[in-house]
Design a protein around this motif. Structure first.
Motif, PDB file in Angstrom:
ATOM      1  N   UNK A  12     -11.055  11.930   0.066  1.00 47.03           N
ATOM      2  CA  UNK A  12     -10.784  11.085  -1.097  1.00 47.03           C
ATOM      3  C   UNK A  12      -9.340  10.597  -1.046  1.00 47.03           C
ATOM      4  N   UNK A  13      -9.088   9.333  -1.433  1.00 50.66           N
ATOM      5  CA  UNK A  13      -7.737   8.789  -1.348  1.00 50.66           C
ATOM      6  C   UNK A  13      -6.756   9.514  -2.261  1.00 50.66           C
ATOM      7  N   UNK A  14      -5.558   9.681  -1.783  1.00 46.64           N
ATOM      8  CA  UNK A  14      -4.477  10.268  -2.589  1.00 46.64           C
ATOM      9  C   UNK A  14      -3.907   9.211  -3.522  1.00 46.64           C
ATOM     10  N   UNK A  15      -3.780   7.979  -3.014  1.00 47.31           N
ATOM     11  CA  UNK A  15      -3.294   6.852  -3.809  1.00 47.31           C
ATOM     12  C   UNK A  15      -4.489   5.962  -4.129  1.00 47.31           C
ATOM     13  N   UNK A  16      -4.852   5.856  -5.380  1.00 47.14           N
ATOM     14  CA  UNK A  16      -6.055   5.120  -5.767  1.00 47.14           C
ATOM     15  C   UNK A  16      -5.760   3.674  -6.143  1.00 47.14           C
ATOM     16  N   UNK A  17      -4.545   3.377  -6.583  1.00 46.83           N
ATOM     17  CA  UNK A  17      -4.206   2.009  -6.964  1.00 46.83           C
ATOM     18  C   UNK A  17      -3.891   1.189  -5.720  1.00 46.83           C
ATOM     19  N   UNK A  18      -4.608   0.074  -5.542  1.00 48.83           N
ATOM     20  CA  UNK A  18      -4.480  -0.716  -4.320  1.00 48.83           C
ATOM     21  C   UNK A  18      -3.104  -1.364  -4.200  1.00 48.83           C
ATOM     22  N   UNK A  19      -2.562  -1.854  -5.292  1.00 43.91           N
ATOM     23  CA  UNK A  19      -1.248  -2.496  -5.233  1.00 43.91           C
ATOM     24  C   UNK A  19      -0.160  -1.502  -4.858  1.00 43.91           C
ATOM     25  N   UNK A  20      -0.278  -0.279  -5.368  1.00 42.23           N
ATOM     26  CA  UNK A  20       0.694   0.754  -5.017  1.00 42.23           C
ATOM     27  C   UNK A  20       0.597   1.104  -3.539  1.00 42.23           C
ATOM     28  N   UNK A  21      -0.635   1.211  -3.042  1.00 44.86           N
ATOM     29  CA  UNK A  21      -0.826   1.532  -1.627  1.00 44.86           C
ATOM     30  C   UNK A  21      -0.238   0.446  -0.733  1.00 44.86           C
ATOM     31  N   UNK A  22      -0.473  -0.826  -1.083  1.00 46.44           N
ATOM     32  CA  UNK A  22       0.068  -1.922  -0.285  1.00 46.44           C
ATOM     33  C   UNK A  22       1.587  -1.968  -0.354  1.00 46.44           C
ATOM     34  N   UNK A  23       2.136  -1.703  -1.526  1.00 45.09           N
ATOM     35  CA  UNK A  23       3.591  -1.704  -1.687  1.00 45.09           C
ATOM     36  C   UNK A  23       4.239  -0.665  -0.783  1.00 45.09           C
ATOM     37  N   UNK A  24       3.704   0.552  -0.775  1.00 45.99           N
ATOM     38  CA  UNK A  24       4.247   1.601   0.093  1.00 45.99           C
ATOM     39  C   UNK A  24       4.027   1.265   1.569  1.00 45.99           C
ATOM     40  N   UNK A  25       2.865   0.685   1.875  1.00 39.86           N
ATOM     41  CA  UNK A  25       2.579   0.304   3.260  1.00 39.86           C
ATOM     42  C   UNK A  25       3.613  -0.697   3.768  1.00 39.86           C
ATOM     43  N   UNK A  26       3.861  -1.724   2.981  1.00 40.62           N
ATOM     44  CA  UNK A  26       4.809  -2.754   3.406  1.00 40.62           C
ATOM     45  C   UNK A  26       6.233  -2.222   3.467  1.00 40.62           C
ATOM     46  N   UNK A  27       6.616  -1.363   2.527  1.00 42.43           N
ATOM     47  CA  UNK A  27       7.969  -0.796   2.542  1.00 42.43           C
ATOM     48  C   UNK A  27       8.203   0.064   3.776  1.00 42.43           C
ATOM     49  N   UNK A  28       7.208   0.866   4.140  1.00 43.23           N
ATOM     50  CA  UNK A  28       7.344   1.697   5.341  1.00 43.23           C
ATOM     51  C   UNK A  28       7.445   0.819   6.579  1.00 43.23           C
ATOM     52  N   UNK A  29       6.588  -0.194   6.657  1.00 42.20           N
ATOM     53  CA  UNK A  29       6.572  -1.048   7.843  1.00 42.20           C
ATOM     54  C   UNK A  29       7.864  -1.851   7.981  1.00 42.20           C
ATOM     55  N   UNK A  30       8.413  -2.320   6.876  1.00 46.07           N
ATOM     56  CA  UNK A  30       9.679  -3.064   6.954  1.00 46.07           C
ATOM     57  C   UNK A  30      10.746  -2.233   7.649  1.00 46.07           C
ATOM     58  N   UNK A  31      10.854  -0.968   7.256  1.00 42.68           N
ATOM     59  CA  UNK A  31      11.893  -0.106   7.816  1.00 42.68           C
ATOM     60  C   UNK A  31      11.599   0.251   9.270  1.00 42.68           C
ATOM     61  N   UNK A  32      10.380   0.695   9.545  1.00 42.68           N
ATOM     62  CA  UNK A  32      10.035   1.119  10.904  1.00 42.68           C
ATOM     63  C   UNK A  32      10.141  -0.046  11.880  1.00 42.68           C
ATOM     64  N   UNK A  33       9.646  -1.209  11.490  1.00 44.76           N
ATOM     65  CA  UNK A  33       9.672  -2.362  12.386  1.00 44.76           C
ATOM     66  C   UNK A  33      11.092  -2.876  12.592  1.00 44.76           C
ATOM     67  N   UNK A  34      11.937  -2.778  11.576  1.00 49.67           N
ATOM     68  CA  UNK A  34      13.345  -3.145  11.765  1.00 49.67           C
ATOM     69  C   UNK A  34      13.988  -2.254  12.825  1.00 49.67           C
ATOM     70  N   UNK A  35      13.641  -0.976  12.827  1.00 49.65           N
ATOM     71  CA  UNK A  35      14.165  -0.059  13.852  1.00 49.65           C
ATOM     72  C   UNK A  35      13.686  -0.462  15.237  1.00 49.65           C
ATOM     73  N   UNK A  36      12.449  -0.943  15.348  1.00 53.49           N
ATOM     74  CA  UNK A  36      11.946  -1.354  16.664  1.00 53.49           C
ATOM     75  C   UNK A  36      12.653  -2.618  17.151  1.00 53.49           C
ATOM     76  N   UNK A  37      13.010  -3.515  16.228  1.00 56.80           N
ATOM     77  CA  UNK A  37      13.753  -4.715  16.624  1.00 56.80           C
ATOM     78  C   UNK A  37      15.114  -4.328  17.177  1.00 56.80           C
TER      79      UNK A  37
END
Length: 380
Positions: A12-37
């Motif tokens: 079962x999902x830990x985060x049930x709100x879709x907007x919250x899940x997308x917000x955290x997803x994008x925030x994590x990716x922004x940081x990780x991908x900046x490190x790869x650049x």
């Protein structure tokens, strides 16, 4: 293997709100991908000048392997995902009126246009002042003679701000992404209509052209347009990531790893055309794995992104390129490594220290009232 993948299911999902899940997803990716650049630009080095010594990194087998690994698994993967996320967030799930588009465009212009000119100007002057600094401290006595004054000619100055890449790169090279993004924001009403009208066949066509386009400059523009349109397609059709299936995500991850490994180990056995196709396919698959994988980690395993690191990612992206070679030279000057292994680990150390210094600079920047607005086009 197929049965093993088929039987994998998520709890079962830990985060049930879709907007919250997308917000955290994008925030994590922004940081990780900046490190790869930063890793791509920092670790794929040819040489480092430190005082009277020149470290020819292309002769170092360990550094060479690292550079090939970065090229196979990190290079060119971040920006396509940035375009998808930017389009998805700019368009939103609801149909936009002209007023909504103008309001969004006005906000994006404020947060992108000013930083584009500020950090492009930093890129224009950084080389000269770094050369002066190197000569003054004895880090490189020939730094001024090696400085390319052509970028200060009138055509070069204007070209670095406004001309497309086949004439001039931006003075701060990674800002080509910001420049392309500004243009795509302006074209969003037209692109949205085209994507809505032609749908998935258009996306498949763009991906095919992007995969089999081999001209380096033209390919960059196809990447910008194609991946931005993918983000628009997801937004217009209200497609979130909740429909991701672990079977396809794992198969995509396996393809990405195997294809990347072949590109890394067998590159000299393949033709230039085949290597480009392999790379372009992995960029597409890698975008799916990055977005889908991080979404799963957020929704089902409770991973969290932070606004601080998401904000720091843009700062690190725009500032890292003009000063990276200077920072490497300083680290190598003080460490003075001898031997291939020591040089290799000194390069890794320099990368880690550089990210740490840039992160510390961003933290200090957020503490000074008005400074972050001036440099990044946003408030504290």
């Amino acid at each position: 293997m197929n049965m093993l993948i088929k039987n994998i299911s998520l709890s079962a999902p830990v985060v049930t709100d879709e907007r919250t899940a997308l917000s955290h997803t994008f925030n994590i990716l922004k940081w990780v991908l900046a490190l790869t650049v930063v890793a791509d630009h920092f670790l794929r080095s040819y040489s480092v000048t430190a005082g009277d010594e020149i470290y020819v990194l292309t002769d170092n087998l360990n550094v060479g392997r690292l550079a090939r690994w970065v090229e196979s698994f990190l290079k060119n993967y971040a920006v396509p995902v940035f375009f998808i996320m930017s389009a998805y967030l700019f368009q939103g799930a609801a149909q936009q009126s002209w007023q909504t588009w103008r309001d969004k465009l006005r906000r994006r212009m404020r947060t992108l246009v000013w930083p584009y000119f500020v950090w492009n100007t930093v890129g224009l002057f950084a080389g000269f002042f770094i050369a002066l600094f190197f000569v003054a401290l004895g880090l490189n006595s020939e730094a001024l003679s090696q400085f390319d004054i052509s970028s200060w000619q009138w055509s070069g100055v204007i070209g670095g701000y406004f001309y497309p890449d086949w004439y001039y790169y931006p003075h701060n090279t990674p800002l080509w992404y910001v420049r392309d993004l500004l243009i795509l924001f302006l074209l969003t009403p037209l692109l949205t209509r085209v994507v809505s009208r032609f749908g998935l066949p258009l996306i498949i066509t763009l991906i095919a052209v992007c995969t089999f386009c081999f001209d380096g400059f033209n390919h960059r523009y196809w990447v910008s347009l194609s991946y931005y349109c993918i983000g628009l397609y997801l937004a217009v059709n209200r497609i979130d990531f909740s429909g991701i299936r672990m079977k396809w995500l794992l198969l995509a991850a396996a393809f990405y790893l195997v294809n990347g490994y072949l590109h890394f180990t067998c590159r000299y056995d393949f033709s230039a055309t085949l290597k480009l196709v392999m790379k372009n396919l992995n960029i597409l698959v890698g975008a799916y794995v990055a977005l889908g994988g991080v979404y799963v980690l957020v929704k089902y395993f409770g991973w969290r992104g932070t606004e601080f690191l998401a904000g720091a990612s843009f700062f690190i992206y725009v500032i890292h390129h003009p000063f990276k070679e200077a920072f490497k030279s300083v680290v190598f000057f003080f460490v003075h490594p001898q031997g291939e292994t020591t040089v290799f680990f000194t390069l890794i150390l320099a990368y880690v220290l550089y990210v740490g210094v840039l992160l510390g600079m961003y933290l200090a920047l957020t503490k000074v009232s008005g400074l972050s607005k001036f440099l990044l086009g946003r408030g504290n």
